[in-house]
Write a protein that holds these residues in place. Structure first.
Motif, PDB file in Angstrom:
ATOM      1  N   GLU A   1     -36.760  10.362   3.667  1.00  0.00           N
ATOM      2  CA  GLU A   1     -37.103  11.781   3.609  1.00  0.00           C
ATOM      3  C   GLU A   1     -38.531  11.972   3.112  1.00  0.00           C
ATOM      4  O   GLU A   1     -39.302  12.767   3.660  1.00  0.00           O
ATOM      5  N   ALA A   2     -38.892  11.228   2.060  1.00  0.00           N
ATOM      6  CA  ALA A   2     -40.248  11.327   1.512  1.00  0.00           C
ATOM      7  C   ALA A   2     -41.276  10.790   2.503  1.00  0.00           C
ATOM      8  O   ALA A   2     -42.370  11.347   2.637  1.00  0.00           O
TER       9      ALA A   2
ATOM     10  N   ILE B   1     -32.940  14.758   8.696  1.00  0.00           N
ATOM     11  CA  ILE B   1     -33.813  13.601   8.940  1.00  0.00           C
ATOM     12  C   ILE B   1     -33.698  13.152  10.391  1.00  0.00           C
ATOM     13  O   ILE B   1     -34.700  12.889  11.067  1.00  0.00           O
TER      14      ILE B   1
ATOM     15  N   LEU C   1     -41.071  10.801   5.775  1.00  0.00           N
ATOM     16  CA  LEU C   1     -41.232  11.832   6.800  1.00  0.00           C
ATOM     17  C   LEU C   1     -42.155  12.942   6.303  1.00  0.00           C
ATOM     18  O   LEU C   1     -43.028  13.413   7.030  1.00  0.00           O
ATOM     19  N   GLU C   2     -41.946  13.352   5.050  1.00  0.00           N
ATOM     20  CA  GLU C   2     -42.761  14.417   4.473  1.00  0.00           C
ATOM     21  C   GLU C   2     -44.228  14.014   4.401  1.00  0.00           C
ATOM     22  O   GLU C   2     -45.125  14.842   4.565  1.00  0.00           O
ATOM     23  N   ALA C   3     -44.486  12.717   4.151  1.00  0.00           N
ATOM     24  CA  ALA C   3     -45.869  12.238   4.052  1.00  0.00           C
ATOM     25  C   ALA C   3     -46.581  12.216   5.400  1.00  0.00           C
ATOM     26  O   ALA C   3     -47.807  12.115   5.455  1.00  0.00           O
ATOM     27  N   ASN C   4     -45.822  12.260   6.493  1.00  0.00           N
ATOM     28  CA  ASN C   4     -46.382  12.312   7.847  1.00  0.00           C
ATOM     29  C   ASN C   4     -47.383  11.179   8.109  1.00  0.00           C
ATOM     30  O   ASN C   4     -48.543  11.410   8.449  1.00  0.00           O
TER      31      ASN C   4
ATOM     32  N   ASN D   1     -37.287   5.572   0.896  1.00  0.00           N
ATOM     33  CA  ASN D   1     -36.992   7.001   0.828  1.00  0.00           C
ATOM     34  C   ASN D   1     -37.461   7.634   2.138  1.00  0.00           C
ATOM     35  O   ASN D   1     -38.587   8.102   2.257  1.00  0.00           O
TER      36      ASN D   1
ATOM     37  N   ARG E   1     -53.455   8.061   7.554  1.00  0.00           N
ATOM     38  CA  ARG E   1     -52.351   8.407   6.655  1.00  0.00           C
ATOM     39  C   ARG E   1     -51.415   7.197   6.558  1.00  0.00           C
ATOM     40  O   ARG E   1     -50.504   7.029   7.372  1.00  0.00           O
TER      41      ARG E   1
ATOM     42  N   MET F   1     -48.360  10.628  -2.880  1.00  0.00           N
ATOM     43  CA  MET F   1     -46.962  10.871  -3.217  1.00  0.00           C
ATOM     44  C   MET F   1     -46.329   9.628  -3.831  1.00  0.00           C
ATOM     45  O   MET F   1     -46.485   8.526  -3.316  1.00  0.00           O
TER      46      MET F   1
ATOM     47  N   VAL G   1     -35.584  15.541  12.631  1.00  0.00           N
ATOM     48  CA  VAL G   1     -37.046  15.393  12.563  1.00  0.00           C
ATOM     49  C   VAL G   1     -37.492  14.157  13.313  1.00  0.00           C
ATOM     50  O   VAL G   1     -38.487  14.152  14.033  1.00  0.00           O
TER      51      VAL G   1
ATOM     52  N   LYS H   1     -28.495  16.502   4.865  1.00  0.00           N
ATOM     53  CA  LYS H   1     -29.835  15.882   4.779  1.00  0.00           C
ATOM     54  C   LYS H   1     -30.026  14.864   5.896  1.00  0.00           C
ATOM     55  O   LYS H   1     -31.090  14.751   6.490  1.00  0.00           O
TER      56      LYS H   1
END
Length: 337
Positions: A127-128, A8, A130-133, A125, A75, A116, A11, A4
């Motif tokens: 990872e989260a 990360i 990054l996912e939220a961009n 977090n 965002r 989120m 990315v 993981k």
């Protein structure tokens, strides 16, 4: 876990490369806008650099020095359990936030249906996030300074100073987004709402005494006028405390046997988490005792059950405060017609 972390890191590297390419091929920018500063001092000051183009980016001064942020972020990630409320009070729906309860409070469930939830922890977090961009991250300096380098590689990150009261935090956030006027209106509206609530409550019970009791899993806490929660009930809404509540205490952790010493005309009972079975059982056990049944407020049916996540940010954010005003007024109206 290592895999993981490699994902990360990969990315983040990709984001940095894309950012570098974008800057290399970017348009020349020119400055606009004058400096803004909150009344409390050191939040974010817009700086005219002479190199920005209207509608593009702007440079602000933060606790970590000058950083470039979008002029109109779309965002936003908020890394504090109170930042979601402060952002939404200013008309901003974040894409990801920290949350204490599994669900958002009622007043945020609809607007935050696509937001989120990242929970809470000692570190963000990543990872989260990054996912939220995100195109902007805001976070309290006292909690996120150690993670600033990692956060700022994901998106421009503004660390905000620690404040004594939430209105100062609201003003700090407003300065980042250029929403000082909106922040001022939020404060004025809440002040008016408090006055209307206090007037209504006084018309219902006058100078009769009120005790605010918080039932928690491990203890029973009496909130006095000197604590933020108790101050909201007793000072801002004008509900009279019992005369023998210690003047120098903010709150008292008590046993059931001590409760009759603070025998008020009215009891506001807050269950710390209305869905927690242990807290529910604790309250039911309280109600079954002769001590409870002989309390003045219980005999007169002047017990008002409130609670849970809707009251979690009471005294720490404007939406919670507004919700609690309506909640208390409705509860007192029902039993004091």
């Amino acid at each position: 876990m290592k895999s993981k972390l490699w994902v990360i890191s990969g990315v983040i590297l990709m984001l940095l490369l894309l950012s570098a390419c974008g800057q290399g091929a970017g348009t020349e920018t020119s400055g606009s806008g004058e400096g803004t500063k909150t009344s409390s001092g050191a939040a974010a000051n817009t700086k005219n650099t002479g190199q920005q183009q209207e509608g593009e980016d702007r440079i602000i001064q933060t606790e970590m020095g000058e950083i470039t942020i979008p002029k109109s972020p779309q965002r936003v990630v908020g890394l504090s359990v109170v930042y979601p409320e402060l952002l939404y009070a200013l008309g901003i729906v974040p894409v990801a936030v920290q949350n204490y309860h599994d669900d958002f409070p009622k007043y945020l469930q609809e607007p935050f249906k696509n937001t989120m939830k990242m929970g809470i922890g000692k570190t963000p977090n990543f990872e989260a996030i990054l996912e939220a961009n995100p195109d902007l991250i805001i976070a309290p300096a006292w909690w996120s300074k150690k993670d600033y380098d990692q956060l700022s590689q994901i998106a421009p990150t503004v660390l905000l100073p620690e404040r004594e009261e939430w209105p100062e935090e609201l003003e700090d956030i407003a300065a980042v987004f250029g929403k000082e006027t909106e922040a001022k209106q939020v404060l004025e509206d809440l002040k008016q709402h408090e006055k209307e609530g206090a007037d209504k409550l006084h018309s219902l019970i006058g100078d009769e005494t009120v005790l605010y009791v918080r039932v928690m899993e491990k203890e029973i806490v009496l909130n006095g006028p000197n604590l933020s929660r108790g101050a909201f009930v007793h000072k801002r809404l004008g509900l009279k405390p019992v005369s023998n509540f210690p003047k120098d205490e903010t709150g008292l952790s008590i046993s059931m046997e001590v409760l009759p010493e603070y025998d008020a005309d009215h009891l506001i009972i807050q269950l710390d988490d209305e869905e927690n079975s242990e807290i529910q059982k604790k309250y039911k056990d309280m109600m079954s005792t002769s001590i409870w049944k002989n309390l003045k407020a219980v005999k007169k049916n002047h017990v008002y059950l409130v609670g849970g996540k809707e009251w979690f940010n009471l005294g720490m954010a404007p939406l919670a405060d507004n919700y609690v005003i309506d909640d208390i007024v409705a509860a007192f109206e029902e039993k004091n017609k």
